[in-house]
Design a protein around this motif. Structure first.
Motif, short mmCIF file in Angstrom:
data_model
loop_
_atom_site.label_atom_id
_atom_site.label_comp_id
_atom_site.label_asym_id
_atom_site.label_seq_id
_atom_site.Cartn_x
_atom_site.Cartn_y
_atom_site.Cartn_z
N TYR A 18 1.37 -16.89 0.47
CA TYR A 18 -0.02 -16.47 0.56
C TYR A 18 -0.09 -14.59 0.79
CZ TYR A 18 -5.05 -16.04 2.13
OH TYR A 18 -6.64 -15.20 1.65
N ASN A 19 0.94 -14.43 1.05
CA ASN A 19 1.16 -13.11 1.62
C ASN A 19 1.10 -12.41 0.42
OD1 ASN A 19 0.34 -12.49 4.06
ND2 ASN A 19 2.25 -13.04 5.14
N LEU A 20 2.72 -12.96 -0.37
CA LEU A 20 2.45 -12.55 -1.80
C LEU A 20 1.76 -12.63 -2.74
CD1 LEU A 20 6.27 -14.36 -1.55
CD2 LEU A 20 5.98 -12.02 -1.63
N TRP A 21 0.77 -13.86 -2.41
CA TRP A 21 -0.51 -13.50 -3.92
C TRP A 21 -0.89 -12.03 -3.15
CZ3 TRP A 21 -5.23 -14.31 -2.72
CH2 TRP A 21 -6.42 -14.04 -3.67
N TYR A 22 -0.77 -12.27 -2.10
CA TYR A 22 -2.01 -10.93 -1.38
C TYR A 22 -1.66 -9.45 -2.14
CZ TYR A 22 -6.58 -11.45 0.61
OH TYR A 22 -8.00 -11.50 1.29
N GLU A 23 -0.15 -9.27 -2.24
CA GLU A 23 0.46 -8.59 -2.42
C GLU A 23 0.57 -8.46 -4.10
OE1 GLU A 23 4.43 -8.20 -1.10
OE2 GLU A 23 3.97 -8.57 0.72
N MET A 24 0.91 -8.98 -4.88
CA MET A 24 -0.01 -8.92 -6.05
C MET A 24 -1.09 -8.68 -7.01
SD MET A 24 3.23 -11.61 -8.03
CE MET A 24 2.60 -12.61 -7.23
N ARG A 25 -1.63 -9.56 -5.73
CA ARG A 25 -3.25 -8.99 -5.71
C ARG A 25 -3.77 -7.74 -5.97
NH1 ARG A 25 -8.67 -10.22 -4.05
NH2 ARG A 25 -10.13 -10.87 -4.83
N GLU A 26 -3.42 -7.06 -4.38
CA GLU A 26 -4.08 -6.29 -4.36
C GLU A 26 -3.22 -4.78 -5.21
OE1 GLU A 26 -3.93 -6.80 0.86
OE2 GLU A 26 -2.26 -5.41 -1.02
N GLU A 27 -1.95 -4.96 -5.70
CA GLU A 27 -0.88 -3.94 -6.90
C GLU A 27 -1.83 -3.56 -8.11
OE1 GLU A 27 1.19 -1.83 -6.96
OE2 GLU A 27 1.74 -1.70 -4.68
N VAL A 28 -2.42 -4.98 -8.03
CA VAL A 28 -3.77 -5.12 -8.70
C VAL A 28 -5.11 -3.74 -8.87
CG1 VAL A 28 -5.22 -6.18 -11.33
CG2 VAL A 28 -2.78 -6.56 -10.14
N THR A 60 -5.24 -0.60 -9.24
CA THR A 60 -5.23 0.50 -10.22
C THR A 60 -7.33 0.91 -11.04
OG1 THR A 60 -3.50 -0.70 -11.08
CG2 THR A 60 -5.32 -0.16 -12.38
N TYR A 61 -8.24 0.18 -9.99
CA TYR A 61 -9.42 0.92 -9.81
C TYR A 61 -10.31 0.71 -8.67
CZ TYR A 61 -10.51 -4.03 -10.01
OH TYR A 61 -10.37 -5.71 -9.76
N LYS A 62 -9.37 0.63 -8.13
CA LYS A 62 -9.87 0.60 -6.29
C LYS A 62 -9.74 1.85 -5.95
CE LYS A 62 -12.55 -2.75 -4.54
NZ LYS A 62 -13.08 -2.77 -4.72
N ASP A 63 -9.91 2.44 -5.12
CA ASP A 63 -9.69 3.58 -3.38
C ASP A 63 -9.59 2.42 -2.59
OD1 ASP A 63 -9.84 5.75 -5.45
OD2 ASP A 63 -12.21 5.95 -4.95
N ASP A 64 -10.79 1.90 -2.03
CA ASP A 64 -10.26 1.06 -0.69
C ASP A 64 -9.81 -0.31 -0.82
OD1 ASP A 64 -10.92 3.40 0.62
OD2 ASP A 64 -13.17 3.33 -0.14
#
Length: 457
Positions: free
Chosen positions: A328-338, A341-345
């Motif tokens: 779940y942590n790895l899934w979140y890390e990849m999702r946050e990298e995306v 790209t278009y969100k500051d926070d």
């Protein structure tokens, strides 16, 4: 990092006071004459008594102005130049309120350092000369809402990017006005705007007047303001953001390669492994008992709140398994990298049981509890547990079905992670809505549409 300061004041027309206010505002923005320029050789002299009094008055009347960079500069070095910069910025940020205060009228009427197009500095799209008095009259007697946006850049950014002159702003706004009209919910053919560029030392900035010609449309929400600010940043810093995006993409793809490998290993461990968890077994027995007396569809959305809470508790307990929490942590890390790209926070991380992308596990838990009830049968039915947290496991009851049921949940969890892995892989990156936003951002930054991208139909 790229930064555009955007503030949008507004005044509702239709009254005598509003007419006076709006007429003064247009004149102030367009001319700013009649105030002596500070001699360049005197910029570093101590602030005059009048300046000191004005600074103190503005800080008292508008305490939020004390957060401005110009105020910090003045506090560190109370010179005439810094005092002038702060007074200008504080007045213009609060122009809608200041124009109503008699003791400020003389100050706001006209000021220096506006770049002119003929007799004044006002411009809009097109090359026809603008008559200031006509525009003042038009704006002053407008019955709808009039917005007065202020767009400010750091001096170094404005100079580097060529936004340090009125001609460049006129060219830019002639195309960006479409975005502003959409954010303000005004039909483009009814959208009217005028602007003037004020060439201040630290923060050169632009004043605008915007409204709907027929007064029937126009509504600007906080979300609309953010849309304008975000769009300004993307367009003004387009080239630099493109370079930042390229670095983000390279970093994300590199992270994905390593993360995907580890995630695949964890998925395999979940799909091939076993799970012995007495807490989940007790909760599953209690869920089976409650579902036995539940009528209607045995799906999460149809259950009573107390039964839903029990299902959530099972998922939360399942998340505590080291294989699941690591995945779940790895899934979140990849999702946050995306998302970066278009969100500051970035949004705050939430438990797996509350994550909509994993909501299918809840119905799987329910199905497994129903299957468990059928397997245990009447002769081996789970006893009633008034408080499952206080009950110890009884190995005399069918421990094999319970063990298998909990292990099945782990296997299902592995399959769900396998599906989610595709959505955050380099090929897809994320779900359809996020992918659409990502593609729109790339196009806005000058990238051509990717003909090899997955279709969103």
């Amino acid at each position: 990092m790229p930064r555009v300061i955007f503030k949008c004041l507004h005044v509702k027309g239709g009254t005598a006071k509003a007419a006076t206010h709006l007429g003064n505002a247009v004149g102030y923005i367009a001319t700013r004459e009649g105030v002596q320029r500070i001699d360049p050789g005197k910029m570093d002299l101590p602030a005059t008594e009048k300046q000191v009094n004005m600074v103190e008055k503005l800080a008292r009347e508008f305490p939020q102005s004390c957060d401005l960079e110009e105020y910090a500069d003045y506090q560190c070095s109370p010179t005439r130049g810094n005092a002038s910069e702060f007074i200008t910025r504080a007045v213009e940020d609060n122009l809608d309120q200041i124009a109503k205060m008699e003791n400020y009228v003389d100050y706001i009427a006209k000021r220096p350092r506006v770049q002119r197009f003929g007799a004044h500095g006002l411009f809009t799209s097109g090359d026809e000369p603008l008559t200031l008095t006509k525009i003042q009259e038009e704006v002053a007697h407008h019955l709808g809402t009039v917005w007065m946006p202020i767009i400010s850049l750091r001096r170094e950014d404005a100079t580097r990017l060529g936004f340090d002159n009125a001609e460049r702003w006129k060219q830019f706004l002639s195309s960006y006005a479409v975005e502003m009209a959409q954010a303000m919910k005004i039909p483009l053919e009814q959208f009217r705007w005028y602007a003037a560029f004020h060439d201040e030392k630290h923060h050169p900035h632009l004043h605008m007047i915007c409204y709907c010609a027929d007064g029937k449309s126009g509504f600007l929400t906080e979300r609309g303001i953010e849309r304008i600010r975000s769009g300004l940043t993307k367009e003004i810093f387009r080239q630099e953001l493109t370079e930042i995006y390229a670095r983000q993409t390279q970093r994300r793809d590199s992270l994905n390669q390593d993360t995907q490998k580890i995630l695949r290993q964890l998925i395999q461990q979940m799909q091939e492994g076993t799970l012995s968890n007495e807490r989940i077994e007790l909760l599953m027995m209690e869920l089976s008992r409650q579902l036995r007396s539940t009528s209607g569809k045995k799906q999460y959305g149809y259950l009573k709140p107390s039964v839903k809470s029990l299902v959530d508790e099972i998922v939360d307990e399942l998340e505590r398994d080291e294989r699941v929490v690591a995945a779940y942590n790895l899934w979140y890390e990849m999702r946050e990298e995306v998302l970066r790209t278009y969100k500051d926070d970035l949004p705050e991380r939430i438990p797996l049981s509350q994550q909509k992308e994993f909501k299918r596990i809840k119905n799987i838990v329910i199905q497994e509890a129903v299957r468990l009830e059928a397997e245990l049968g009447q002769n081996h039915a789970a006893p009633t547990f008034p408080n499952t947290a206080a009950v110890q496991r009884n190995d005399g009851h069918s421990s094999a079905p319970l063990f298998n049921s909990v292990t099945h949940l782990l296997h299902h969890m592995g399959r769900i992670f396998q599906e989610q892995q595709l959505l955050v892989s380099p090929a897809y990156h994320t779900d359809r809505k996020l992918f659409q936003k990502l593609r729109e951002k790339k196009i806005a930054q000058g990238h051509k549409p990717d003909d090899h991208a997955p279709k969103l139909s």
